[in-house]
Design a protein around this motif. Structure first.
Motif, short mmCIF file in Angstrom:
data_model
loop_
_atom_site.label_atom_id
_atom_site.label_comp_id
_atom_site.label_asym_id
_atom_site.label_seq_id
_atom_site.Cartn_x
_atom_site.Cartn_y
_atom_site.Cartn_z
N UNK A 233 1.03 -1.07 -0.01
CA UNK A 233 -0.04 0.01 -0.12
C UNK A 233 1.03 1.18 -0.02
N UNK A 234 0.78 1.97 -1.11
CA UNK A 234 1.51 3.17 -1.16
C UNK A 234 0.87 4.10 -0.29
N UNK A 235 1.80 5.38 0.43
CA UNK A 235 1.07 6.24 1.40
C UNK A 235 1.87 7.64 1.02
N UNK A 236 1.17 8.64 0.77
CA UNK A 236 1.71 9.99 0.53
C UNK A 236 1.56 10.64 1.83
N UNK A 237 2.69 11.02 2.36
CA UNK A 237 2.67 11.75 3.59
C UNK A 237 3.23 13.23 3.80
N UNK A 238 3.44 13.68 2.64
CA UNK A 238 4.09 15.04 2.38
C UNK A 238 5.49 15.27 2.35
N UNK A 239 6.07 16.05 1.44
CA UNK A 239 7.28 16.14 0.91
C UNK A 239 7.75 17.58 1.39
N UNK A 240 9.15 17.53 1.50
CA UNK A 240 9.81 18.92 2.02
C UNK A 240 9.97 19.92 0.74
N UNK A 241 9.42 21.08 1.33
CA UNK A 241 9.74 22.23 0.10
C UNK A 241 10.07 23.30 0.61
N UNK A 242 9.92 24.42 -0.03
CA UNK A 242 10.54 25.92 0.52
C UNK A 242 9.63 26.25 1.59
N UNK A 243 8.27 25.58 1.74
CA UNK A 243 7.27 26.14 2.65
C UNK A 243 7.51 25.68 4.13
N UNK A 244 7.58 26.73 5.24
CA UNK A 244 7.85 26.36 6.36
C UNK A 244 6.73 26.58 7.28
N UNK A 245 5.49 27.05 6.75
CA UNK A 245 4.51 27.06 7.64
C UNK A 245 3.36 25.80 8.29
N UNK A 246 3.91 24.72 7.31
CA UNK A 246 3.32 23.38 7.96
C UNK A 246 4.77 22.54 7.74
N UNK A 247 4.67 21.31 8.30
CA UNK A 247 5.46 20.42 8.63
C UNK A 247 5.96 19.91 7.35
N UNK A 248 5.14 19.60 6.56
CA UNK A 248 5.56 19.25 5.33
C UNK A 248 4.55 19.65 4.16
N UNK A 249 4.48 19.54 2.91
CA UNK A 249 3.68 19.98 1.76
C UNK A 249 2.90 18.56 1.60
N UNK A 250 1.69 18.41 1.67
CA UNK A 250 0.98 17.32 1.46
C UNK A 250 0.72 17.51 -0.04
N UNK A 251 1.37 16.50 -0.80
CA UNK A 251 1.31 16.22 -2.41
C UNK A 251 0.06 15.31 -2.90
#
Length: 343
Positions: A233-251
């Motif tokens: 089962x694949x799981x999208x859990x967010x990636x690291x981007x330039x945004x710092x307002x959230x822990x990750x960027x949920x793609x």
């Protein structure tokens, strides 16, 4: 390559071709269908071409598999795969919810959080026995004792449990206590670990790495399936981007695209994807809209006392409210809800 046999082809014809593929040192695949039988051959393309499969009288068509990931690609398996964790289905028409605390902090604490998750509607439990932490001074998990707690509470509540595996040496122990293994984002490209869980029959939730492309994620899944375990089962859990307002960027782009490119189920982790309690609900609903097959959400009986990830963990009443709201989205999307209270 994909080998489509003629409608009148028999099992004997299929076996003849499969034996030819295997004798050449290639990996044969047998995929009988209701109308046609489809065979697969994986390996060196030069060897494949030399087999002259098209000359066989029962072969109707031969097509190359263009993607680098063969076994998890829709080119090979056009239909959705359904993976079961215990008796809980993920994929196809089903939408299933996993809930529980970030870490197993002890029997009473885990039982309280698990009861809240199940009462709210979760059909499977999550909880960390071995915790990968950025700081060596942070809580690392309860190890074997935590696994025993998960197993006990899972049996008490009658729902399957999922926990993360970080080391190949722990796989057998973990498989004895829980129903599914989780490969965390930090280990998505730990290829020895991927191959090791691939040698089990235990379902695997594979989380996308924080900087992994979609193709890299699917190739990581390919390692597991190629080793012999199709229950991924694949799981999208967010990636690291330039945004710092959230822990990750949920793609959520990735969810829709992985569903298009792969037959494997895809779930979403809005807890790690945002890191903010108030954003978990909206992103869980969005996950349904883009075609996800489930969500995995952190819920703790007392988040302010949690040893890890309390900021993103839902309170029991918040989780229950979200499940009630989410059920309407699931039904509107034409999916079958696996919520316990909706069953």
């Amino acid at each position: 390559m994909i080998i489509v046999l003629k409608a009148e082809a028999t099992k004997h014809d299929a076996d003849e071709i499969l034996n030819k593929i295997e004798s050449a040192g290639l990996k044969p695949l047998y995929m009988p269908g209701t109308e046609r039988t489809v065979l697969g051959a994986l390996g060196d393309e030069r060897v494949l071409q030399g087999l002259n499969i098209t000359a066989h009288p029962m072969v109707d068509d031969v097509k190359p598999i263009l993607s680098n990931y063969k076994l998890v690609s829709r080119e090979l398996y056009p239909a959705d795969s359904v993976v079961h964790i215990g008796s809980v289905p993920f994929g196809g028409e089903h939408f299933s919810i996993i809930g529980g605390p970030c870490a197993v902090e002890g029997l009473e604490s885990f039982r309280a959080s698990a009861e809240a998750a199940v009462k709210g509607g979760a059909v499977a439990l999550r909880g960390g026995a071995f915790k990968p932490r950025t700081s060596p001074y942070s809580f690392q998990g309860g190890g074997k004792e935590a696994l025993e707690v998960m197993q006990q509470v899972s049996k008490e509540l009658g729902v399957p449990a999922v926990t993360e595996v970080m080391d190949t040496a722990d796989i057998d122990l973990i498989c004895q206590h829980v129903d599914a293994l989780q490969i965390g984002a930090r280990n998505m490209q730990n290829f020895n670990l991927l191959k090791a869980v691939g040698r089990t029959n235990t379902p695997v939730i594979l989380k996308r790495g924080i900087a992994a492309t979609i193709e890299e994620t699917l190739l990581a899944a390919e390692y597991i399936v190629d080793a012999g375990n199709p229950n991924v089962i694949l799981c999208e859990r967010g990636i690291r981007t330039f945004e710092t307002a959230t822990r990750n960027t949920l793609d959520l782009n990735a969810v829709a695209l992985m569903k298009r490119k792969s037959h494997l189920p895809v779930i979403v982790d809005p807890s790690h994807g945002t890191g903010i309690r108030e954003l978990v609900g909206p992103l869980a609903k969005a996950a349904v809209a883009v075609g996800a097959d489930g969500v995995i959400i952190e819920v703790h009986h007392e988040p302010k006392e949690a040893l890890s990830d309390g900021k993103q963990s839902l309170y029991p009443d918040q989780f229950a409210q979200l499940m009630t709201e989410l059920d309407a989205f699931i039904r509107a999307a034409g999916r079958r809800s696996s919520l316990r209270k909706a069953a």
